[in-house]
Design a protein around this motif. Structure first.
Motif, PDB file in Angstrom:
ATOM      1  N   LEU B 113      67.012  17.868 -15.930  1.00 28.45           N
ATOM      2  CA  LEU B 113      67.292  19.144 -15.259  1.00 28.45           C
ATOM      3  C   LEU B 113      67.782  20.198 -16.250  1.00 28.45           C
ATOM      4  CD1 LEU B 113      69.202  17.968 -12.042  1.00 28.45           C
ATOM      5  CD2 LEU B 113      66.905  18.965 -12.163  1.00 28.45           C
ATOM      6  N   ALA B 114      67.409  21.446 -15.987  1.00 30.35           N
ATOM      7  CA  ALA B 114      67.896  22.549 -16.818  1.00 30.35           C
ATOM      8  C   ALA B 114      69.372  22.790 -16.510  1.00 30.35           C
ATOM      9  CB  ALA B 114      67.089  23.806 -16.534  1.00 30.35           C
ATOM     10  N   LYS B 115      70.024  23.502 -17.403  1.00 30.35           N
ATOM     11  CA  LYS B 115      71.465  23.728 -17.277  1.00 30.35           C
ATOM     12  C   LYS B 115      71.826  24.378 -15.925  1.00 30.35           C
ATOM     13  CE  LYS B 115      75.243  25.607 -20.022  1.00 30.35           C
ATOM     14  NZ  LYS B 115      75.606  26.423 -21.183  1.00 30.35           N
ATOM     15  N   ALA B 116      71.042  25.386 -15.550  1.00 28.83           N
ATOM     16  CA  ALA B 116      71.328  26.105 -14.299  1.00 28.83           C
ATOM     17  C   ALA B 116      71.135  25.176 -13.098  1.00 28.83           C
ATOM     18  CB  ALA B 116      70.422  27.319 -14.191  1.00 28.83           C
ATOM     19  N   ASP B 117      70.118  24.329 -13.173  1.00 28.29           N
ATOM     20  CA  ASP B 117      69.864  23.392 -12.065  1.00 28.29           C
ATOM     21  C   ASP B 117      70.966  22.342 -11.982  1.00 28.29           C
ATOM     22  OD1 ASP B 117      67.567  24.679 -11.335  1.00 28.29           O
ATOM     23  OD2 ASP B 117      66.300  23.495 -12.681  1.00 28.29           O
ATOM     24  N   ARG B 118      71.448  21.920 -13.145  1.00 29.83           N
ATOM     25  CA  ARG B 118      72.553  20.944 -13.141  1.00 29.83           C
ATOM     26  C   ARG B 118      73.754  21.553 -12.431  1.00 29.83           C
ATOM     27  NH1 ARG B 118      71.088  19.813 -18.799  1.00 29.83           N
ATOM     28  NH2 ARG B 118      72.898  20.963 -19.548  1.00 29.83           N
ATOM     29  N   ARG B 119      74.009  22.814 -12.718  1.00 33.29           N
ATOM     30  CA  ARG B 119      75.151  23.486 -12.091  1.00 33.29           C
ATOM     31  C   ARG B 119      74.956  23.571 -10.571  1.00 33.29           C
ATOM     32  NH1 ARG B 119      80.025  25.958 -13.774  1.00 33.29           N
ATOM     33  NH2 ARG B 119      79.704  24.361 -15.351  1.00 33.29           N
TER      34      ARG B 119
END
Lengths: 391, 229
Positions: B113-119
């Motif tokens: 997952l991308a950083k924004a999606d992880r958040r």
């Protein structure tokens, strides 16, 4: 959040410990840079002091073995291709403590300016030096070291020559354009001979420590060297003539073993820092063994755990390396800058970029050596056993 | 379905052999909330570790869903756990230098997952456990119950089929223990998770679908179905 955030936060866990470890590595890398640059000091001295056309003649068995007759000066002056000759005699007086050593010589006031033209002594001062029997010319660094001023009277005592004590008036400062000029103390030989008069019966006069002479062209240097040494080969005082470069290099080579010892000590310091950093890394991992167990439990593989923990050690070591090698590069290369007078002996260092790169690699190696064992231990942790310890 | 078939686990301590589990067989259907109960040293944590892929049986078969865990390497088990199992511990085991939301994001570092999606995933997990407004707090700024909720959010953030909990209420007061048990029940009922919990807490019986009692490494009663009002 990223993996980098995790590493960064772990490093900020115990800030004082991280900072102290980083500084310890930085200090040791600075030391390594200085130690690895030590051989360059010798080259700097040679480059700043030696003149290719200037020769030095001294006793065959070395300047510290015995002097040579003053009468040699006229004979050498008469040789073809020799343009100027002067002579220097070691006085060896002390100003304050024996440890405050600086070279002091009785010189031929009439000719010293011709041979040591690269000392850039003002012509008017040289004229006064010829006229005033107790005058002295002093290198800028020695002036600064003792806080001397032009016009001040100073006394040098306990010369090995019959324990002579002589007083001088400083009439000029020699600019620090060469390593030799920066510290030297020169005074007229006539004054020295006057002081030795009472000891004439003991053969105290008529001897000099060495001659310095100038040759008209580089291609004539080998011929002049051969001519001088051949001339005195079968005399009671045979000579060795060498280029000033070779003379100074021979003298400096006597410090090679000291340089090697200093380098060894420097590297032992690095080895000690590796152990300290390894202990710090081990402590840091040990304190977090529960967290490592949790990371492994939720799926972090061995390799990832190992990389995460090793990255912390590598990061600290790299920052320490940069903090050590960066300032070292600027400080140890500031000898040619306006900061030079404030750097003392560090002004003699010239640190090449290659030393900085090697030091940075060394810092990374320190991090690697310090971090690899605790990181490997944590990565190989048995999760079930570690979890049992958590509860 | 979790299938445990004739599983034994033997530990060696010097010359001594410790039979932590002996010939245990049980089945746990998907989407059930079960409790493993028994006195200390009865083998319930060992059984939980085997179900969660943290340990390997000395003999017998452990199958979770389609995956037979026997014979998987340590790295294969780690990869399987990362994708299929959420963990909850008695002492929460949050990373003290990370905020609540960062703790929840930790398992997502293993995903693509991308950083924004992880958040986003972490925020959703925190909102499920009711801590969306406490996401920037460090663990030491949260109560025990809140820390355990963050731990539950961390356990569910990768959306695993199986959640294992080792004494999740062992360090909590009665009120918080009830809240956590309710939350685990909610995970089962609303999100269809299989929840396997080791506990000494008698209150747990009110929340679980089944209990398994172990004594001295042996399953003494098989499954006991619990009726909920």
């Amino acid at each position: 959040m990223s993996t980098w955030t995790l590493i960064r936060r772990n490093l900020s866990r115990n800030r004082l410990r991280t900072i102290l470890t980083t500084l310890a590595i930085a200090f040791s890398i600075f030391l390594v840079c200085a130690v690895m640059t030590l051989p360059s000091v010798r080259n700097t001295i040679l480059e700043r002091s030696a003149n290719g056309l200037r020769l030095v003649t001294h006793h065959k068995y070395g300047v510290s073995f015995d002097g040579i007759p003053l009468a040699y000066v006229q004979q050498i002056r008469a040789l073809p291709h020799v343009t100027h000759v002067t002579h220097m005699t070691w006085f060896g007086g002390m100003y304050a403590e024996p440890k405050d050593f600086f070279p002091n010589y009785a010189v031929d006031a009439e000719t010293i300016g011709e041979v040591l033209s690269d000392f850039h002594i003002d012509a008017a001062i040289l004229e006064e030096f010829k006229k005033r029997r107790d005058s002295a010319l002093v290198g800028e660094r020695t002036m600064r070291k003792f806080g001397w001023k032009i016009g001040q009277e100073v006394t040098l005592r306990d010369s090995p020559w019959f324990n002579l004590t002589l007083s001088f008036k400083i009439i000029g400062e020699i600019p620090p354009d060469s390593a030799m000029a920066a510290t030297i103390f020169l005074f007229p030989r006539t004054y020295f001979e006057e002081a030795l008069k009472p000891y004439e019966a003991f053969g105290a006069t008529g001897e000099i420590t060495m001659m310095m002479l100038m040759v008209d062209a580089p291609e004539n240097v080998p011929g002049v060297i051969t001519a001088i040494d051949d001339k005195f080969r079968n005399s009671a005082t045979p000579t060795v003539t060498e280029t000033q470069y070779s003379f100074i290099a021979t003298y400096l080579s006597s410090f090679d073993s000291i340089i090697r010892i200093v380098m060894l000590v420097g590297f032992l310091v690095v080895a000690a820092i590796v152990l300290i950093a390894a202990n710090t890394a081990a402590m840091s991992v040990r304190e977090r063994i529960g967290e490592v167990a949790v990371l492994k439990t939720i799926g972090f593989r061995r390799r990832i755990v190992f990389t995460l923990l090793l990255s912390e050690a590598l990061f600290i070591a790299s920052i320490g390396g940069l903090l050590g090698a960066g300032p070292a590069y600027f400080i140890l290369n500031a000898g040619k800058s306006s900061w030079s007078p404030f750097l003392g002996p560090l002004a003699m260092f010239i640190m090449p970029v290659s030393v900085m790169i090697q030091s940075l690699f060394l810092a990374v190696l320190v991090g690697m050596l310090a971090g690899v064992i605790p990181s490997r231990g944590a990565a190989r942790l048995n999760v079930a056993t570690a979890l049992r310890q958590l509860t | 379905m979790i299938e445990i078939h004739q599983v034994s686990r033997l530990y060696r301590r010097g010359v001594d052999e410790v039979h932590a589990l002996e010939d245990v067989s049980l089945q746990i259907p998907d989407g059930t909330f079960v409790a493993l109960m028994g006195p200390s040293g009865s083998g319930k944590s060992t059984l939980l570790n085997l179900i969660a892929g943290l340990d390997q049986p000395t003999s017998g078969v452990v199958k979770v869903g389609a995956q037979n865990l026997n014979g998987l390497s340590e790295d294969q088990l780690a990869a399987w756990r990362a994708a299929h199992v959420g963990f909850i511990f008695q002492f929460y085991n949050l990373i003290p230098v990370l905020s609540a939301i960062e703790n929840v994001e930790v398992p997502l570092l293993l995903t693509r997952l991308a950083k924004a999606d992880r958040r986003k995933h972490a925020e959703l997990a925190l909102s499920i456990v009711g801590l969306a407004d406490r996401k920037h707090h460090l663990p030491n700024q949260l109560s025990g119950g809140e820390q355990q909720r963050v731990a539950i959010a961390r356990a569910i953030v990768v959306d695993p089929e199986l959640i294992v909990a080792d004494e999740p209420t062992g360090d909590l007061d009665a009120k918080n223990a009830d809240d956590i048990l309710s939350l685990l029940r909610q995970l089962k009922s609303e999100f269809h998770k299989t929840v396997v919990m080791v506990t000494h807490d008698p209150r747990a019986i009110r929340y679980v679908d089944q209990t398994f009692h172990l004594e001295q490494g042996v399953l003494v009663n098989g499954a006991t179905a619990v009726e909920h009002a």
